[in-house]
Design a protein around this motif. Structure first.
Motif, PDB file in Angstrom:
ATOM      1  N   UNK A 243      38.759  37.734 100.521  1.00  0.00           N
ATOM      2  CA  UNK A 243      38.514  38.364 101.808  1.00  0.00           C
ATOM      3  C   UNK A 243      37.627  39.590 101.580  1.00  0.00           C
ATOM      4  N   UNK A 244      36.545  39.665 102.316  1.00  0.00           N
ATOM      5  CA  UNK A 244      35.669  40.830 102.228  1.00  0.00           C
ATOM      6  C   UNK A 244      35.964  41.767 103.389  1.00  0.00           C
ATOM      7  N   UNK A 254      30.501  51.000 100.516  1.00  0.00           N
ATOM      8  CA  UNK A 254      31.700  50.607  99.779  1.00  0.00           C
ATOM      9  C   UNK A 254      31.940  49.114  99.967  1.00  0.00           C
ATOM     10  N   UNK A 255      31.858  48.360  98.890  1.00  0.00           N
ATOM     11  CA  UNK A 255      32.159  46.934  98.926  1.00  0.00           C
ATOM     12  C   UNK A 255      33.585  46.722  98.440  1.00  0.00           C
ATOM     13  N   UNK A 287      39.136  44.227  94.657  1.00  0.00           N
ATOM     14  CA  UNK A 287      37.875  44.553  93.988  1.00  0.00           C
ATOM     15  C   UNK A 287      37.127  45.584  94.825  1.00  0.00           C
ATOM     16  N   UNK A 288      36.727  46.677  94.189  1.00  0.00           N
ATOM     17  CA  UNK A 288      36.043  47.769  94.875  1.00  0.00           C
ATOM     18  C   UNK A 288      34.775  48.114  94.111  1.00  0.00           C
ATOM     19  N   UNK A 289      33.692  48.351  94.860  1.00  0.00           N
ATOM     20  CA  UNK A 289      32.434  48.743  94.229  1.00  0.00           C
ATOM     21  C   UNK A 289      31.790  49.847  95.058  1.00  0.00           C
ATOM     22  N   UNK A 290      31.611  51.019  94.429  1.00  0.00           N
ATOM     23  CA  UNK A 290      30.929  52.142  95.079  1.00  0.00           C
ATOM     24  C   UNK A 290      30.336  53.026  93.995  1.00  0.00           C
ATOM     25  N   UNK A 291      29.165  53.575  94.261  1.00  0.00           N
ATOM     26  CA  UNK A 291      28.452  54.365  93.258  1.00  0.00           C
ATOM     27  C   UNK A 291      29.217  55.609  92.840  1.00  0.00           C
ATOM     28  N   UNK A 292      30.132  56.116  93.682  1.00  0.00           N
ATOM     29  CA  UNK A 292      30.906  57.297  93.338  1.00  0.00           C
ATOM     30  C   UNK A 292      32.181  56.951  92.569  1.00  0.00           C
ATOM     31  N   UNK A 297      32.058  46.717  89.250  1.00  0.00           N
ATOM     32  CA  UNK A 297      33.238  46.393  90.050  1.00  0.00           C
ATOM     33  C   UNK A 297      34.503  46.909  89.383  1.00  0.00           C
ATOM     34  N   UNK A 298      35.397  47.484  90.193  1.00  0.00           N
ATOM     35  CA  UNK A 298      36.719  47.888  89.723  1.00  0.00           C
ATOM     36  C   UNK A 298      37.726  46.892  90.295  1.00  0.00           C
TER      37      UNK A 298
END
Length: 662
Positions: A243-244, A254-255, A287-292, A297-298
């Motif tokens: 699920x996105x 923020x993905x 799963x989280x992806x953000x430049x900060x 991917x985390x």
């Protein structure tokens, strides 16, 4: 006079029963009469209520409420065709084609509205932000200046809100072909509800999600009992894949995605002036992806929160009886916010004793990349106590304690801390670009052992960067607290309280990106380096002097002393060492400290004089060292950068001379 024949020989208890029965009959009769009157005049009452409601929306919310047709259906049912709510000068907020609702008569008699059944179909709720503003601003909570001094009773406020919401959730419900639409300056997301049903406590909903970037079908299923204030719902994807989360990617970059979410509410209870909300929530493969956050991917494989929320008169808290399970890491947290005479923020974390290897294996993938592959033996437990008072920020409490039980690193991960003891190649990473290789070892002619350094340089750098380097274990507690206080005040990470140990780890193993991942890795790696006798303090300082940046493409003190003064590091004077120590924070901007004649500007001279006083006060230099103290003369290649760049030098705040004493 004798009593009537029907009372002769009647027992007094029978007389009381007869009175009670007659009273009950009278009450029931009155209620039936009242219901009859309500039923007879209900259409007129309904139209009057609708007129008042329209007037209220117009007066208080500057919105037009339209009900094309409204009437009763059966004894306690209401039927509405085409409900439309439009704020003045804005896009339509709500439009629903048909509504049927059944209201509890008993709650209506005590002036409460409780829905027993609800059918709504063919419509939408849309939240729009555009150049004209937001179409929901009129319905946002407004501050009441007259009640500004009266503080909110959190327990009563939340209990009142939850009670109202749950009364409006019917025990039987069907929502058909409804949509929730978001449009934030062209960033759009739409959730189409094909069919949502709640019947006999069984909840099921199918949702189609459409955004500018993706389309998916979601499913929510489980049980819900709004009257007993309990629910157990699961949220998952009908299609393949995760699920996105919509909107966040376009709005905040923020993905986020996940396999499934579970939310369970077991208890909502008001007791002793406090509101208790107990339940459980879990998520799989978040799963989280953000430049900060991190450069990749985390992923959190499994997280479970068994929560006990507590709302008091002046506080909100996550009680210490709660548990957070992150893979194999179990945390007992306490989090509270108090708003009484002052605002108080408190956080307590307790990790009961666990195996070190289980901890390493449970870390989120992508957040601690330098720990991947690490192996450890032994156990540990951890306790953190944090408390911040707005009226006394300098009294901040930050107590962090880790207790080791035969803890030992058996194998390093990507960050092999042991390499600092030998010869290795260092390549700085600037803007994701690897710089030229620097050999850290005697085979490099520019490498300088600690014994070959001017004693002035070592003392000056320790004073500006880390005065207690040889006595602390990686962190300076007081500086760390001051860093937290300043970051809270400025609401940004404006100060880091960095030690030489932290700078060494950052330079030798990590990138220069400003992410949560890098900062967390830095803290853990510094702790391992300083508390496991991996590298001596002297060796750490020697490596530090030979890898840090001292100017544009100038790495290590060997290159720096020649770049500025055409000297060996052991021959540097006190003033030259003062200058080099003050170059470290901004090595690429050294040229702006000089005027067009190549002399230090007045602010730089004052800064060096202040550093001299600090060295003298600590007893690291004597009056003899300052007897002959001429101005420095740049004779190396750096002089050409000074001549070229001083004419366009930026304005430097000459008052921002910081006292480095901790």
């Amino acid at each position: 006079m004798s009593p009537p024949f029907y009372l002769v020989n009647q027992h007094p208890m029978n007389l009381n029963k007869a009175k009670i029965r007659n009273y009950a009959i009278g009450v029931v009769g009155f209620l039936l009469l009242l219901l009859c009157l309500v039923f007879i005049f209900r259409d007129a009452l309904l139209q009057k209520a609708v007129a008042q409601l329209k007037h209220k929306f117009d007066r208080e919310y500057h919105s037009q409420l339209t009900l094309n047709k409204i009437g009763f259906k059966g004894l306690s049912g209401v039927e509405i065709d085409q409900l439309i709510l439009v704020p003045k000068g804005a896009d339509t907020l709500v439009s629903i084609g048909h509504i049927e609702a059944k209201i509890s008569l008993w709650h209506l008699l005590i002036a409460q509205i409780q829905l027993d059944e609800l059918l709504a179909k063919e419509g939408f709720v849309q939240l729009v932000k555009n150049k004209r503003g937001r179409n929901f601003d009129a319905f946002m909570p407004k501050k009441d200046s007259s009640a500004a001094e009266e503080k909110t009773n959190y327990a009563k406020a939340v209990n009142r809100l939850l009670t109202r919401i749950l009364r409006l959730v019917p025990t039987d419900m069907a929502l058909l072909k409804l949509s929730l639409r978001l449009d934030d300056m062209g960033k759009k997301a739409q959730l189409d509800l094909g069919n949502l049903t709640l019947k006999d406590q069984s909840f099921n909903a199918g949702i189609r999600v459409q955004t500018n970037t993706f389309s998916q079908r979601w499913q929510i299923a489980g049980t819900a009992n709004p009257r007993d204030q309990q629910a157990d719902l699961r949220f998952f994807n009908q299609d393949t894949g995760k699920i996105r989360v919509p909107y966040l990617d376009e709005r905040f970059g923020l993905k986020a995605s996940f396999d499934s979410i579970r939310l369970k509410v077991d208890n909502i209870e008001m007791s002793g002036g406090e509101l208790h909300v107990d339940g459980l929530s879990s998520i799989t493969n978040l799963t989280v992806n953000h430049s900060k956050i991190a450069s990749k991917d985390v992923v959190i494989r499994q997280a479970v929160v068994d929560f006990n929320l507590l709302f008091g008169k002046r506080f909100i808290a996550l009680d210490s009886s709660s548990t957070i399970q992150l893979n194999k890491i179990k945390v007992k947290p306490y989090l509270s916010y108090t708003n009484d005479e002052e605002k108080i923020y408190a956080l307590k974390i307790n990790i009961p004793q666990m195996k070190a290897q289980d901890f390493i294996g449970s870390l989120p993938n992508g957040l601690f990349t330098h720990f991947e592959g690490m192996e450890a033996s032994g156990n540990f437990d951890y306790v953190l106590n944090f408390e911040y008072h707005t009226k006394n920020p300098r009294g901040l409490i930050f107590d962090s304690q880790l207790h080791k039980d035969h803890l030992k690193i058996m194998k390093y991960g990507q960050a092999n801390l042991g390499k600092l003891n030998g010869e290795f190649e260092y390549r700085a990473l600037i803007k994701n670009q690897r710089q030229r290789p620097i050999l850290v070892g005697v085979a490099n002619p520019n490498y300088v052992p600690l014994s070959e350094l001017s004693p002035y340089l070592q003392k000056a750098v320790l004073t500006t960067e880390d005065p207690s380097f040889f006595s602390h274990h990686g962190f300076i507690a007081e500086a760390f607290k001051q860093s937290i206080v300043k970051n809270i005040r400025t609401k940004k990470f404006s100060r880091g309280g960095s030690t030489i140990s932290m700078q060494l780890i950052k330079n030798a193993f990590l990138t220069r990106e400003k992410t949560l991942s890098r900062k967390l890795e830095e803290i853990l790696l510094v702790y391992l380096l300083e508390n496991n006798r991996i590298v001596s303090k002297s060796r750490m300082l020697e490596v530090y002097f030979n890898i840090i940046e001292w100017g544009p493409d100038v790495y290590g003190i060997g290159e720096a002393s020649r770049f500025y003064f055409q000297k060996n590091p052991k021959d540097l004077t006190l003033n030259e060492c003062l200058f080099l120590a003050n170059v470290i924070p901004s090595p690429k901007k050294f040229m702006y400290q000089f005027d067009g004649e190549g002399n230090l500007k007045s602010f730089a001279k004052r800064r060096d004089q202040q550093l001299t006083r600090l060295l003298f006060r600590r007893g690291w230099i004597t009056s003899d060292d300052t007897l002959y103290n001429p101005s420095i003369k740049i004779t190396g290649a750096a002089q050409f950068s000074i001549k070229k760049d001083t004419l366009s030098a930026p304005v430097i705040d000459t008052t921002a001379v910081e006292d480095f004493e901790f």
